[in-house]
Design a protein around this motif. Structure first.
Motif, PDB file in Angstrom:
ATOM      1  N   GLU A 377      -3.023 -12.586 -10.474  1.00 23.17           N
ATOM      2  CA  GLU A 377      -1.751 -11.902 -10.373  1.00 23.17           C
ATOM      3  C   GLU A 377      -2.004 -10.338 -10.442  1.00 23.17           C
ATOM      4  N   GLU A 378      -2.775  -9.924  -9.575  1.00 22.65           N
ATOM      5  CA  GLU A 378      -2.812  -8.394  -9.085  1.00 22.65           C
ATOM      6  C   GLU A 378      -2.141  -8.379  -7.958  1.00 22.65           C
ATOM      7  N   ILE A 379      -1.554  -6.956  -7.648  1.00 22.36           N
ATOM      8  CA  ILE A 379      -0.994  -6.354  -6.409  1.00 22.36           C
ATOM      9  C   ILE A 379      -2.044  -5.484  -5.780  1.00 22.36           C
ATOM     10  N   THR A 380      -2.274  -6.148  -4.586  1.00 20.86           N
ATOM     11  CA  THR A 380      -3.525  -5.295  -3.760  1.00 20.86           C
ATOM     12  C   THR A 380      -2.787  -5.158  -2.384  1.00 20.86           C
ATOM     13  N   VAL A 381      -3.347  -4.336  -1.832  1.00 19.98           N
ATOM     14  CA  VAL A 381      -3.092  -3.738  -0.279  1.00 19.98           C
ATOM     15  C   VAL A 381      -3.091  -5.115   0.635  1.00 19.98           C
ATOM     16  N   ASN A 382      -4.076  -5.917   0.752  1.00 13.74           N
ATOM     17  CA  ASN A 382      -4.098  -7.120   1.467  1.00 13.74           C
ATOM     18  C   ASN A 382      -2.761  -8.185   1.139  1.00 13.74           C
ATOM     19  N   LEU A 383      -2.708  -8.092  -0.263  1.00 17.53           N
ATOM     20  CA  LEU A 383      -1.547  -9.007  -0.697  1.00 17.53           C
ATOM     21  C   LEU A 383      -0.089  -8.364  -0.134  1.00 17.53           C
ATOM     22  N   ILE A 384      -0.006  -7.063  -0.097  1.00 17.13           N
ATOM     23  CA  ILE A 384       1.128  -6.421   0.362  1.00 17.13           C
ATOM     24  C   ILE A 384       1.408  -6.922   1.882  1.00 17.13           C
ATOM     25  N   GLU A 385       0.292  -6.536   2.604  1.00 14.05           N
ATOM     26  CA  GLU A 385       0.152  -6.767   3.975  1.00 14.05           C
ATOM     27  C   GLU A 385       0.488  -8.136   4.369  1.00 14.05           C
ATOM     28  N   GLU A 386       0.056  -8.993   3.635  1.00 12.50           N
ATOM     29  CA  GLU A 386       0.172 -10.496   4.059  1.00 12.50           C
ATOM     30  C   GLU A 386       1.459 -10.914   3.626  1.00 12.50           C
ATOM     31  N   VAL A 387       2.004 -10.415   2.591  1.00 13.75           N
ATOM     32  CA  VAL A 387       3.528 -10.808   2.506  1.00 13.75           C
ATOM     33  C   VAL A 387       4.621  -9.976   3.359  1.00 13.75           C
ATOM     34  N   ALA A 388       4.149  -8.845   3.676  1.00 13.54           N
ATOM     35  CA  ALA A 388       5.219  -8.224   4.825  1.00 13.54           C
ATOM     36  C   ALA A 388       5.006  -8.808   5.883  1.00 13.54           C
ATOM     37  N   ASN A 389       3.811  -9.164   6.494  1.00 10.72           N
ATOM     38  CA  ASN A 389       3.912  -9.813   7.444  1.00 10.72           C
ATOM     39  C   ASN A 389       4.688 -11.079   7.742  1.00 10.72           C
ATOM     40  N   LYS A 390       4.686 -11.886   6.689  1.00  8.45           N
ATOM     41  CA  LYS A 390       5.587 -13.249   6.480  1.00  8.45           C
ATOM     42  C   LYS A 390       7.143 -12.723   6.255  1.00  8.45           C
ATOM     43  N   THR A 391       7.196 -11.815   5.304  1.00 12.41           N
ATOM     44  CA  THR A 391       8.637 -11.481   5.040  1.00 12.41           C
ATOM     45  C   THR A 391       9.364 -10.812   6.091  1.00 12.41           C
ATOM     46  N   PHE A 392       8.759  -9.950   6.464  1.00 21.30           N
ATOM     47  CA  PHE A 392       9.384  -9.098   7.621  1.00 21.30           C
ATOM     48  C   PHE A 392       8.942  -9.432   8.968  1.00 21.30           C
ATOM     49  N   ARG A 393       8.794 -10.570   9.369  1.00 18.99           N
ATOM     50  CA  ARG A 393       8.155 -10.895  10.580  1.00 18.99           C
ATOM     51  C   ARG A 393       9.179 -10.707  11.805  1.00 18.99           C
ATOM     52  N   LEU A 394      10.414 -10.774  11.580  1.00 13.16           N
ATOM     53  CA  LEU A 394      11.370 -10.590  12.589  1.00 13.16           C
ATOM     54  C   LEU A 394      11.556  -9.000  12.956  1.00 13.16           C
ATOM     55  N   VAL A 395      11.348  -8.075  11.878  1.00 12.74           N
ATOM     56  CA  VAL A 395      11.449  -6.857  12.146  1.00 12.74           C
ATOM     57  C   VAL A 395      10.049  -6.243  12.528  1.00 12.74           C
ATOM     58  N   GLN A 396       9.198  -6.832  12.162  1.00  8.21           N
ATOM     59  CA  GLN A 396       7.864  -6.158  12.238  1.00  8.21           C
ATOM     60  C   GLN A 396       7.404  -5.596  13.847  1.00  8.21           C
ATOM     61  N   PRO A 397       7.632  -6.481  14.722  1.00  6.75           N
ATOM     62  CA  PRO A 397       7.457  -5.777  16.177  1.00  6.75           C
ATOM     63  C   PRO A 397       8.074  -4.504  16.532  1.00  6.75           C
ATOM     64  N   ILE A 398       9.381  -4.506  15.809  1.00 14.06           N
ATOM     65  CA  ILE A 398      10.334  -3.078  16.232  1.00 14.06           C
ATOM     66  C   ILE A 398       9.540  -2.006  15.376  1.00 14.06           C
ATOM     67  N   PHE A 399       9.316  -2.385  14.016  1.00 10.78           N
ATOM     68  CA  PHE A 399       8.492  -1.450  13.107  1.00 10.78           C
ATOM     69  C   PHE A 399       7.214  -1.134  13.909  1.00 10.78           C
ATOM     70  N   GLN A 400       6.544  -1.819  14.553  1.00  7.09           N
ATOM     71  CA  GLN A 400       5.229  -1.437  15.004  1.00  7.09           C
ATOM     72  C   GLN A 400       5.563  -0.291  16.016  1.00  7.09           C
ATOM     73  N   ARG A 401       6.319  -0.812  16.771  1.00 10.97           N
ATOM     74  CA  ARG A 401       6.763   0.299  18.008  1.00 10.97           C
ATOM     75  C   ARG A 401       7.220   1.396  17.666  1.00 10.97           C
ATOM     76  N   ILE A 402       7.991   1.407  16.488  1.00 16.18           N
ATOM     77  CA  ILE A 402       8.334   2.736  15.832  1.00 16.18           C
ATOM     78  C   ILE A 402       7.392   3.702  15.195  1.00 16.18           C
ATOM     79  N   ARG A 403       6.322   2.975  14.345  1.00 20.23           N
ATOM     80  CA  ARG A 403       5.361   3.472  13.951  1.00 20.23           C
ATOM     81  C   ARG A 403       4.441   4.252  15.359  1.00 20.23           C
ATOM     82  N   GLY A 404       4.385   3.600  16.308  1.00 24.27           N
ATOM     83  CA  GLY A 404       3.511   4.210  17.603  1.00 24.27           C
ATOM     84  C   GLY A 404       4.515   4.974  18.304  1.00 24.27           C
ATOM     85  N   GLY A 405       5.617   5.609  17.787  1.00 28.01           N
ATOM     86  CA  GLY A 405       6.221   6.398  18.619  1.00 28.01           C
ATOM     87  C   GLY A 405       6.908   6.054  19.723  1.00 28.01           C
TER      88      GLY A 405
END
Length: 571
Positions: A377-405
């Motif tokens: 029950e520990e919060i880690t960087v890998n856990l955040i990444e894993e959950v984000a990729n699943k929870t925000f999968r619909l917006v992640q492609p746009i997020f990725q493009r925004i991050r890349g400018g």
């Protein structure tokens, strides 16, 4: 408290009896509507009133996983971290209410004159060039638009801030004189989804009726009318209930097609403020920017002097983000507390893009995942990444493009970011006060810088033209002086002096060049020796040319060579 009855949505607050307070501003004194308002809260008081977290005083370790997941679900509705933008909104709202009532003191002769003339006639007559209505009253109402990224908590901010004010104040006596009156301090309504301004008006009447027990909906809601007529009806009702401020949320939901197009929508919005002087706050996402861009592009009739905008973009990775994240991070319901490290902080910002709504959801989902599926029950960087990729999968492609400018079609994410090209033009055109929070603020600083440079160059160009330069030359000089003196600050007198020097130097150089050209021209005009071809000395052409060199006329040259005889030679 938000009421969602049928298709109408409005916010309902508390009602109190009037208690009058002394005012330090002379213009506010003797106005029962202003004196009955609550005292202005200090920043510390405001923080205490707005800050909230989920309440739980028991021992988390005694709870099972399902009970702890239930506590996690309370983070989103209960966690609220006051930020500087919330303090600013409170001040703006407080000022708007007081200033709006300044021109509507029910005890003044001019207010009574308005009532005697009738609101219908006043609304029909409109205002003169100085902003005075038919009764001669100069309205002091202000208008503000709060536009921003979806998920930044704009609506929740206003709900919390409005709850600090009483919604209805019941007056009965003022300075020992009867004063029966109901004062509605604020009214918050939402635009119905994909509807017309008529539906918005019906929502307004419904909210007023539920608040005061009136019958405006029955009397006015079903009447058809043009946008400006609908707005005047709303303004009349707002005047009758002594409304302090009208907050219209989700303004981007108004369907332009149902409302008669952009122009009709703009007419409706501007009429609301200009007709009878009710302060208005419009809240919306970047989709609503067309209202304000169009009103600026067409005419400035819709921009009152007190108009202001607040534009909110996603949070920057600075102290406010850290304050928000730290406050939320303490709300851990795992059986092992995880300290917030720089890597975890960076991961939360990376996957939420600094949007509070996404950050809260991500934090909740990460905790649920850790509680239900992780042994430690520990919060880690890998856990955040894993959950984000699943929870925000619909917006992640746009997020990725925004991050890349990357340049992205605004239609793909118009709720996330405005069309920056047109938005930039809008900021360049705007003359009213615009406040921008978040990442866009850096870009806004550049816009302001360019805007100020353009104004400076225009001023210098006009100055050079008055000194006799042509338009093109004056613009060239102005741009040159602006570039050469960017480090000199805003010393406009110095810049005028520099461009004057440049103009004079140029005139001096032009004079010298002109003199040189004239001299060369003169030299070209001087008779030049004609190089004779190889002619015999007895050739008449040779004789004439030689005579010319000796300043002799043709006759003299010919006579000197003996080719012209005396008149009596053959006599």
């Amino acid at each position: 408290m938000i009421n969602r009855l049928d298709r109408f949505v409005y916010l309902k607050g508390r009602q109190i009896k009037a208690e009058y307070r002394d005012q330090i501003v002379e213009a506010y004194q003797g106005n029962p509507f202003i004196e009955a308002l609550p005292c202005r809260l200090s920043q510390d008081q405001l923080f205490q009133m707005l800050y909230s977290v989920p309440r739980f005083t028991g021992d988390i370790n005694r709870l099972n996983s399902e009970e702890r997941v239930e506590l996690v679900q309370q983070i989103k509705p209960s966690y609220w971290q006051p930020l500087s933008t919330h303090f600013e909104r409170y001040r703006n709202l407080y000022n708007m209410i007081k200033i709006g009532y300044q021109s509507r003191n029910p005890l003044t002769p001019i207010y009574q004159r308005q009532m005697a003339i009738g609101l219908d006639r006043i609304l029909a007559a409109g205002t003169d060039e100085f902003g005075r209505n038919l009764a001669g009253n100069l309205q002091t109402a202000q208008q503000m638009a709060d536009i921003g990224l979806s998920g930044m908590g704009k609506s929740k901010s206003y709900e919390r801030i409005l709850s600090l004010f009483p919604q209805v104040i019941h007056h009965s006596e003022y300075h020992r004189e009867p004063f029966p009156c109901k004062q509605v301090v604020w009214l918050h309504i939402e635009c119905p989804s994909n509807k017309s301004v008529g539906a918005l008006c019906r929502n307004f009447y419904w909210a007023v009726d539920k608040l005061l027990g009136t019958t405006y909906y029955e009397d006015l809601a079903e009447k058809d009318g043009r946008a400006e007529v609908l707005a005047k009806r709303m303004s009349k009702v707002a005047g009758q209930i002594s409304l302090g401020v009208l907050v219209i949320d989700e303004i981007q939901r108004i369907n332009r097609g149902y409302s008669g197009g952009d122009e009709k929508m703009i007419d409706f919005i501007t009429e609301l403020t200009n007709s009878i002087g009710i302060p208005i706050v419009l809240i919306g996402t970047f989709k609503a920017l067309y209202l304000f861009k169009s009103s600026l592009a067409n005419t400035r009739r819709g921009i009152p002097d007190g108009y202001a905008e607040n534009i909110t973009d996603r949070m920057r990775d600075d102290w406010e983000w850290e304050l928000f994240l730290k406050g939320m991070w303490d709300l851990q319901y795992t059986n092992k507390f995880t300290a917030l490290t720089p890597d975890l902080k960076a991961a939360m910002y990376f996957h939420s893009l600094g949007i509070p709504d996404f950050a809260v959801k991500l934090f909740m989902h990460v905790q649920c995942r850790a509680i239900l599926y992780e042994d430690e029950e520990e919060i880690t960087v890998n856990l955040i990444e894993e959950v984000a990729n699943k929870t925000f999968r619909l917006v992640q492609p746009i997020f990725q493009r925004i991050r890349g400018g990357e340049e992205i079609d605004p239609a793909e994410y118009e709720d996330l970011k405005p069309d920056w090209i047109s938005f930039k033009e809008y900021l360049m055109e705007a003359q009213h006060r615009i406040t921008i929070d978040g990442n866009l603020s850096e870009e806004h600083k550049l816009i302001l810088l360019q805007h100020n440079r353009r104004i400076l160059i225009d001023q210098l160009t006009v100055f050079a033209m008055k000194m006799g330069c042509s338009g093109d030359v004056a613009l060239t000089y102005a741009e040159k002086i602006e570039v050469q003196n960017r480090d000199a600050g805003n010393d406009i007198e110095l810049l005028y002096l520099e461009i004057a020097k440049l103009v004079f130097e140029n005139k001096s150089n032009v004079s010298k060049e002109t003199e040189e050209v004239e001299e060369k021209t003169k030299q070209k005009k001087k008779p030049t020796k004609i190089k004779n071809p190889d002619l015999d000395e007895s050739d008449i052409r040779f004789i004439v040319s030689q005579g010319n060199l000796n300043n002799m006329t043709i006759d003299e040259a010919l006579r000197d060579s003996g080719l012209v005889g005396e008149y009596d030679e053959f006599v």
